[in-house]
Enzyme design. Structure first.
Site, mmCIF file in Angstrom:
data_model
loop_
_atom_site.group_PDB
_atom_site.id
_atom_site.type_symbol
_atom_site.label_atom_id
_atom_site.label_comp_id
_atom_site.label_asym_id
_atom_site.label_seq_id
_atom_site.Cartn_x
_atom_site.Cartn_y
_atom_site.Cartn_z
ATOM 1 N N SER A 193 12.815 46.408 27.756
ATOM 2 C CA SER A 193 13.209 45.026 28.058
ATOM 3 C C SER A 193 12.008 44.200 28.586
ATOM 4 O O SER A 193 11.964 42.989 28.404
ATOM 5 C CB SER A 193 14.288 44.969 29.132
ATOM 6 O OG SER A 193 15.434 45.236 28.618
ATOM 7 N N LYS A 208 10.925 41.680 25.983
ATOM 8 C CA LYS A 208 11.414 40.380 25.647
ATOM 9 C C LYS A 208 10.657 39.318 26.187
ATOM 10 O O LYS A 208 10.620 38.150 25.607
ATOM 11 C CB LYS A 208 12.956 40.371 26.791
ATOM 12 C CG LYS A 208 13.802 41.381 26.337
ATOM 13 C CD LYS A 208 15.031 41.534 27.271
ATOM 14 C CE LYS A 208 16.052 42.498 26.880
ATOM 15 N NZ LYS A 208 17.092 42.643 28.036
ATOM 16 N N TYR A 253 15.564 44.662 17.096
ATOM 17 C CA TYR A 253 15.561 44.388 18.494
ATOM 18 C C TYR A 253 15.175 45.852 19.106
ATOM 19 O O TYR A 253 14.362 45.916 20.154
ATOM 20 C CB TYR A 253 16.722 43.801 18.930
ATOM 21 C CG TYR A 253 16.751 43.870 20.440
ATOM 22 C CD1 TYR A 253 15.993 43.134 21.478
ATOM 23 C CD2 TYR A 253 17.833 44.804 21.100
ATOM 24 C CE1 TYR A 253 16.043 43.192 22.714
ATOM 25 C CE2 TYR A 253 17.984 44.835 22.476
ATOM 26 C CZ TYR A 253 17.055 44.108 23.395
ATOM 27 O OH TYR A 253 17.120 44.318 24.727
ATOM 28 N N TYR A 280 16.664 40.320 36.401
ATOM 29 C CA TYR A 280 18.138 40.092 36.287
ATOM 30 C C TYR A 280 18.655 39.721 37.505
ATOM 31 O O TYR A 280 18.391 38.778 38.275
ATOM 32 C CB TYR A 280 18.419 41.478 35.748
ATOM 33 C CG TYR A 280 18.047 41.925 34.285
ATOM 34 C CD1 TYR A 280 17.931 41.020 33.288
ATOM 35 C CD2 TYR A 280 17.218 43.018 34.100
ATOM 36 C CE1 TYR A 280 17.310 41.369 31.867
ATOM 37 C CE2 TYR A 280 16.502 43.357 33.112
ATOM 38 C CZ TYR A 280 16.543 42.638 31.924
ATOM 39 O OH TYR A 280 16.004 42.974 30.789
ATOM 40 N N VAL A 292 14.158 49.375 31.247
ATOM 41 C CA VAL A 292 14.707 50.748 31.638
ATOM 42 C C VAL A 292 13.939 51.987 31.269
ATOM 43 O O VAL A 292 14.053 53.065 31.577
ATOM 44 C CB VAL A 292 16.088 50.811 31.301
ATOM 45 C CG1 VAL A 292 17.083 50.004 31.407
ATOM 46 C CG2 VAL A 292 16.183 50.888 29.514
#
Length: 329
Positions: A70, A73, A197, A249, A267
């Site tokens: 992530s 992103k 992705y 998050y 992660v």
């Protein structure tokens, strides 16, 4: 755990501050499919070298490759802003913290617009924007890898085996993508978007790469090693703002309170941190907390923030030059 920039520091060792919820000094869980870590040891500063226009400080096993997951992103969000402009991107993906986990279905009532580009729903939508509406999936993959490599200052690679493993069990991401497609938010075929992705997430880096990428963002989008202007300053400002509010998050509030810098976790065990105008920080620790964030990475950031005064509130005190003193020592 490297740091890099025009100014950079590292101070290894366990934190002395109170530990926030979820970062106890314990072994966390490993993400599914991750290799078990080796013997735990206290990191020590192993190297300090001049790296182009700045300095690179390393500690521990800094050559171990791991997937961005992530963390990617934040970079693709900057790419979308650069290609399409702020207003066009925000019309498709909002920038509000969701307060939920990365794989939650957090969309705006009525429009289906994802809450922000750091959750999976928003990140997949952002991925589909890269290269424009006529871009082929392979062209999009190549474009993303090129820009990520430019920011890192070397050619990066995709962990093909890891990608295949994740794609084979991507049911939740496929479900989110199909929902976005049904809401007329996702412009492309859901399976192609999820595939691209996950390939983006499978790009591998070392902590030294992360530190250089962070240093480039800290310097307004210019790679400190190559001098290439990868992103404009305006795009970096927006990307870092969203990283600050949404990058961690449902523990973003804790992060801003304890560490106080823009950051993005993954992660895969990595955390990318940016100290604007000063440098970048990269950490890797495969054990994760309940939010999917590296346990020991968080503790390292808390120690660095506490010892070197990088929290954005600490930066208001002009007499605080701990970062610079550590570099010059």
């Amino acid at each position: 755990m490297p740091l890099a920039s025009r100014h950079a520091i590292f101070d290894a060792g366990p934190p002395r501050r109170h530990r926030r919820r979820g970062t106890e000094d314990r072994l966390g869980r490993l993400r599914p499919g991750a290799a078990p870590p080796g013997r735990r040891r206290r990191p020590t500063v192993r190297d300090r070298r001049r790296d182009g226009r700045g300095a690179l400080f390393t500690a521990g096993d800094t050559d171990t490759p791991f997937p961005l997951q992530s963390i990617s992103k934040a970079i693709t969000y900057a790419m979308a802003l650069e290609e399409h402009g702020f207003e066009a991107v925000e019309n498709i993906v909002d920038i509000e913290p969701s307060g939920e986990s990365y794989d939650s279905i957090s969309v705006e009532d009525g429009t289906g617009r994802p809450d922000n580009p750091m959750i999976n729903a928003g990140a997949m939508t952002i991925h589909a924007l890269i290269g424009g509406p006529d871009a082929h999936a392979d062209e999009r993959d190549d474009r993303i890898l090129d820009v990520f490599s430019a920011l890192a200052g070397r050619r990066l690679e995709v962990d093909e085996e890891g990608f295949e493993h994740e794609f084979a069990s991507a049911d939740r991401n496929l479900a989110i993508a199909h929902m976005l497609r049904a809401l007329d938010v996702l412009p492309d075929e859901p399976r192609d978007v999820v595939r691209g992705y996950l390939r983006q997430c499978a790009i591998t880096v070392t902590t030294a790469d992360l530190a250089r990428m962070g240093a480039g963002l800290a310097a307004g989008g210019r790679n400190p090693v190559t001098g290439e202007q990868v992103f404009s300053r305006q795009v970096v400002r927006q990307a870092l703002s969203v990283m600050m509010t949404c990058g961690m998050y449902d523990s973003a509030g804790d992060w801003v309170s304890e560490v106080g810098i823009p950051a993005k976790s993954g992660v895969g065990g990595g955390i990318l941190g940016v100290v604007p105008g000063r440098g970048g920080i990269g950490t890797f620790g495969p054990r994760l907390d309940e939010h999917g964030t590296s346990v020991r990475g968080q503790l390292a950031y808390e120690r660095i923030s506490d010892e070197l005064g990088i929290h954005f509130v600490d930066a208001l005190h002009e007499e605080d030059h701990r970062w610079e003193r550590a570099v010059d020592a």
